[in-house]
Write a protein that holds these residues in place. Structure first.
Motif, mmCIF file in Angstrom:
data_model
loop_
_atom_site.group_PDB
_atom_site.id
_atom_site.type_symbol
_atom_site.label_atom_id
_atom_site.label_comp_id
_atom_site.label_asym_id
_atom_site.label_seq_id
_atom_site.Cartn_x
_atom_site.Cartn_y
_atom_site.Cartn_z
ATOM 1 N N ASP A 83 0.783 -1.240 0.000
ATOM 2 C CA ASP A 83 0.000 0.000 0.000
ATOM 3 C C ASP A 83 0.814 1.290 0.000
ATOM 4 O O ASP A 83 0.243 2.376 0.026
ATOM 5 C CB ASP A 83 -0.944 0.016 1.211
ATOM 6 N N LYS A 84 2.146 1.198 -0.059
ATOM 7 C CA LYS A 84 2.962 2.417 -0.012
ATOM 8 C C LYS A 84 4.092 2.354 -1.043
ATOM 9 O O LYS A 84 4.499 1.282 -1.482
ATOM 10 C CB LYS A 84 3.552 2.626 1.387
ATOM 11 N N ARG A 137 5.292 10.023 -2.980
ATOM 12 C CA ARG A 137 3.986 9.904 -3.618
ATOM 13 C C ARG A 137 4.085 8.895 -4.757
ATOM 14 O O ARG A 137 5.102 8.809 -5.440
ATOM 15 C CB ARG A 137 3.522 11.248 -4.182
ATOM 16 N N ALA A 179 3.998 2.467 -8.413
ATOM 17 C CA ALA A 179 3.112 2.677 -7.274
ATOM 18 C C ALA A 179 2.741 1.328 -6.697
ATOM 19 O O ALA A 179 2.871 0.296 -7.364
ATOM 20 C CB ALA A 179 1.857 3.439 -7.698
ATOM 21 N N GLU A 183 -2.431 1.678 -4.191
ATOM 22 C CA GLU A 183 -2.442 3.029 -4.758
ATOM 23 C C GLU A 183 -2.891 3.011 -6.219
ATOM 24 O O GLU A 183 -3.603 3.914 -6.677
ATOM 25 C CB GLU A 183 -1.056 3.661 -4.620
#
Length: 398
Positions: A83-84, A137, A179, A183
């Motif tokens: 997730d990151k 990001r 990503a 995400e």
């Protein structure tokens, strides 16, 4: 105390070495490690990489989950958990780092029943740097670019018979987008993408609006409330016009699904429908007289819905300094991903911005602990103009 594999030092030799080094054995831990490069030692600099992980990522690996490095040859590598996303950079160290299998810490040695005061340890390899991770990001701009290369215009579109058009499965996107999986899936939802024939597709905007128009006209003809649109009847009535899965997908994009007495309904969002209608009106006009636009916009949305400029944040920009005032399309997803590049683009478009106007176009740049205010402090300078605080670039914009 580095040595060779053949040399197994005695305690007397260790004490003699300490004496030469003018070190007091009483001030050191009792166990001495004698290090040696074994004959089969390998893993020199460049052969093995060290990766520094935060505790949460270590726990994920220990639980059997995977970390994935993503990036094409021309891209800066990133490491992704479930997730990151993290920037992956090499950090040099002035101290040589040695790889020693089975090496025990002082605390572990203290726990042994019969601790040794001298341990002969074979070195497996060494390194002068390590990889460090910094949360970043996700780089998702490429996702829209890939999917926009082959938008879906309906089952009868000539493109659907063209085998040369690029299509992407979930695995394809995971392979090409920098990503994490969560995400990417979240962004696919933001882009209103859907799976058609096993491939992720974005609907051509005109086709999407055609579907939405079918639904709103049916709601009007049946005198339904926009808060309670029945799925089954929509599919029965509109199925002959468009694929049922497309009707349901459009309902999901513009509404919220719920179940009442065993029946599936959708509560349609007036804000989303008004926003989409505004985009349809603005996409073919370079600039639109604001007053005229607001009048046409209100006339274009379904009866009972009220338009508001608040619905257009991150989609359209109003120029109140022009006479007459104008509005034009400016979508946040079309702006650069990088912080400095984003601000350069915005300040080349308009020299001075109020915080209210610029906020929707930089909100997505905020990190976990960043605010819009901190971004403006770093990338812009403030001044007062007619009693209103405005922001302009810290550097010249060509």
């Amino acid at each position: 105390m580095p040595g060779t594999r053949a040399a197994r030092r005695t305690r007397e030799e260790v004490d003699a070495t300490l004496q030469v080094a003018k070190l007091d054995a009483a001030e050191l831990l009792p166990t001495a490690h004698c290090l040696a490069f074994g004959l089969g030692a390998h893993g020199g600099a460049g052969d093995v990489c060290l990766l520094e992980l935060e505790p949460a990522l270590c726990q994920q690996l220990e639980a059997g989950r995977s970390l994935v490095i993503r990036g094409d040859k021309e891209e800066q590598a990133v490491l992704c958990s479930k997730d990151k996303t993290y920037d992956l950079k090499v950090a040099d160290t002035s101290n040589m780092l040695l790889f020693i299998p089975g090496c025990k810490t002082p605390d572990q040695l203290k726990m042994e029943e019969s601790p040794c005061n001298i341990v002969h340890t074979e070195i497996f390899g060494f390194s002068n740097n390590y990889w460090e991770l910094r949360r970043c990001r996700p780089r998702l701009k490429k996702l829209k670019k890939l999917l926009m290369g082959n938008t879906y215009e309906g089952p009868d579109s000539p493109k659907e018979k063209d085998s040369k058009c690029s299509k992407y499965t979930t695995e394809d996107l995971l392979d090409q987008i920098q990503a994490s999986e969560e995400e990417i899936m979240t962004q696919l939802e933001v882009l209103k993408a859907c799976v058609i024939g096993g491939y992720w597709r974005i609907l051509e905007f005109d086709y999407e609006m055609k579907l939405l128009n079918h639904i709103t006209q049916l709601v009007d003809s049946e005198s339904w409330s926009f808060s309670k649109v029945p799925l089954n009847i929509c599919l029965q009535e509109l199925g002959p016009l468009e694929p049922e899965e497309m009707i349901e997908h459009c309902l999901k994009c513009y509404g919220k699904k719920y179940v009442d007495e065993g029946e599936v309904y959708f509560e349609l969002s007036a804000d989303k429908i008004c926003r989409a209608t505004a985009q349809l009106l603005l996409q073919n006009a370079v600039k639109f007289n604001l007053a005229e636009f607001q009048e046409v916009w209100q006339q274009s949305v379904p009866e009972g819905m009220t338009t508001s400029l608040e619905q257009l944040k991150g989609l359209a920009l109003v120029d109140r300094n022009s006479r007459p005032e104008i509005i034009f399309l400016l979508k946040v997803e079309d702006l650069p991903e990088g912080n400095q590049e984003r601000f350069n683009s915005l300040f080349s478009l308009r020299e001075k911005w109020t915080e209210e106007d610029i906020a929707p176009y930089i909100q997505d740049l905020c990190g976990e602990k960043q605010t819009i205010g901190s971004l403006l402090t770093k990338y812009a300078r403030s001044s007062m103009q007619n009693g209103i605080k405005v922001y302009n670039s810290r550097r010249p914009i060509s």
